[in-house]
Motif scaffolding. Structure first.
Motif, PDB file in Angstrom:
ATOM      1  N   MET A   1     -16.823  22.077  23.553  1.00  0.00           N
ATOM      2  CA  MET A   1     -15.676  22.920  23.270  1.00  0.00           C
ATOM      3  C   MET A   1     -15.792  24.207  24.081  1.00  0.00           C
ATOM      4  O   MET A   1     -16.795  24.906  24.015  1.00  0.00           O
ATOM      5  CB  MET A   1     -15.626  23.221  21.774  1.00  0.00           C
ATOM      6  CG  MET A   1     -14.489  24.110  21.376  1.00  0.00           C
ATOM      7  SD  MET A   1     -14.219  24.060  19.605  1.00  0.00           S
ATOM      8  CE  MET A   1     -14.755  25.677  19.155  1.00  0.00           C
ATOM      9  N   VAL A   2     -14.771  24.509  24.836  1.00  0.00           N
ATOM     10  CA  VAL A   2     -14.744  25.716  25.656  1.00  0.00           C
ATOM     11  C   VAL A   2     -13.920  26.770  24.928  1.00  0.00           C
ATOM     12  O   VAL A   2     -12.772  26.526  24.549  1.00  0.00           O
ATOM     13  CB  VAL A   2     -14.138  25.431  27.047  1.00  0.00           C
ATOM     14  CG1 VAL A   2     -14.057  26.695  27.862  1.00  0.00           C
ATOM     15  CG2 VAL A   2     -14.943  24.358  27.766  1.00  0.00           C
ATOM     16  N   LEU A   3     -14.525  27.932  24.727  1.00  0.00           N
ATOM     17  CA  LEU A   3     -13.826  29.025  24.058  1.00  0.00           C
ATOM     18  C   LEU A   3     -13.208  29.941  25.101  1.00  0.00           C
ATOM     19  O   LEU A   3     -13.806  30.217  26.134  1.00  0.00           O
ATOM     20  CB  LEU A   3     -14.795  29.818  23.180  1.00  0.00           C
ATOM     21  CG  LEU A   3     -15.508  29.048  22.073  1.00  0.00           C
ATOM     22  CD1 LEU A   3     -16.509  29.946  21.370  1.00  0.00           C
ATOM     23  CD2 LEU A   3     -14.501  28.503  21.082  1.00  0.00           C
TER      24      LEU A   3
ATOM     25  N   ARG B   1     -14.402  34.537  22.914  1.00  0.00           N
ATOM     26  CA  ARG B   1     -15.804  34.928  23.150  1.00  0.00           C
ATOM     27  C   ARG B   1     -15.982  36.428  22.968  1.00  0.00           C
ATOM     28  O   ARG B   1     -16.963  36.882  22.372  1.00  0.00           O
ATOM     29  CB  ARG B   1     -16.262  34.487  24.539  1.00  0.00           C
ATOM     30  CG  ARG B   1     -16.416  32.979  24.663  1.00  0.00           C
ATOM     31  CD  ARG B   1     -17.167  32.557  25.919  1.00  0.00           C
ATOM     32  NE  ARG B   1     -16.692  33.168  27.137  1.00  0.00           N
ATOM     33  CZ  ARG B   1     -15.886  32.598  28.019  1.00  0.00           C
ATOM     34  NH1 ARG B   1     -15.440  31.368  27.803  1.00  0.00           N
ATOM     35  NH2 ARG B   1     -15.516  33.220  29.124  1.00  0.00           N
ATOM     36  N   ARG B   2     -15.028  37.205  23.451  1.00  0.00           N
ATOM     37  CA  ARG B   2     -15.107  38.666  23.278  1.00  0.00           C
ATOM     38  C   ARG B   2     -14.995  39.042  21.803  1.00  0.00           C
ATOM     39  O   ARG B   2     -15.692  39.935  21.327  1.00  0.00           O
ATOM     40  CB  ARG B   2     -14.014  39.357  24.097  1.00  0.00           C
ATOM     41  CG  ARG B   2     -14.308  39.345  25.577  1.00  0.00           C
ATOM     42  CD  ARG B   2     -13.216  40.046  26.353  1.00  0.00           C
ATOM     43  NE  ARG B   2     -13.562  40.112  27.771  1.00  0.00           N
ATOM     44  CZ  ARG B   2     -12.850  40.740  28.674  1.00  0.00           C
ATOM     45  NH1 ARG B   2     -11.729  41.368  28.331  1.00  0.00           N
ATOM     46  NH2 ARG B   2     -13.234  40.752  29.925  1.00  0.00           N
TER      47      ARG B   2
END
Length: 127
Positions: A1-3, A8-9
């Motif tokens: 899973m790519v955030l 992410r921040r």
């Protein structure tokens, strides 16, 4: 899973706000001999202010103003209620309190992120 970068921040901002809370509470208890409840209340307030600034400017690329501040505080207060509800539910179901602690960020973080994204930092409609 790519955030996404924004997610992410937001997550990193939460970790940093937690560190601010811990540092302020610890300093007040250890150096000023404050009562833990008072120290944690002050630390929570400082960490929330820090969280507002870093999330507003860095996570969501918005501007600091009364509108976003009021909405941010509203969402954070909802997060506190939700945290109590989640941990209380785990307790009511007979789960160990550690499970409740683990469940709080799992359930609360996505809700607060979504509310901030869709409401707190929603662009103003130009009329």
């Amino acid at each position: 899973m790519v955030l996404s970068v924004q997610v992410r921040r937001f997550l990193l901002s939460g970790v940093l706000a937690t560190a601010v809370h811990f540092a302020v509470a610890l300093a007040m208890i250890e150096t000023a001999h404050a009562e833990p409840a008072i120290a944690n209340a002050v630390a929570f307030t400082v960490a929330t202010a820090f969280s507002y600034v870093i999330n507003t400017l860095w996570s969501f690329g918005s501007s600091i103003d009364g509108r976003t501040l009021a909405r941010f505080v509203t969402v954070q207060l909802l997060g506190v209620v939700l945290a109590a509800a989640v941990s209380g539910t785990v307790d009511w179901l007979g789960g160990h309190y550690i499970v409740g602690i683990i469940c709080v960020p799992v359930f609360v973080t996505p809700v607060t992120y979504t509310l901030h994204r869709l409401w707190t930092y929603r662009p103003r409609v130009q009329t």
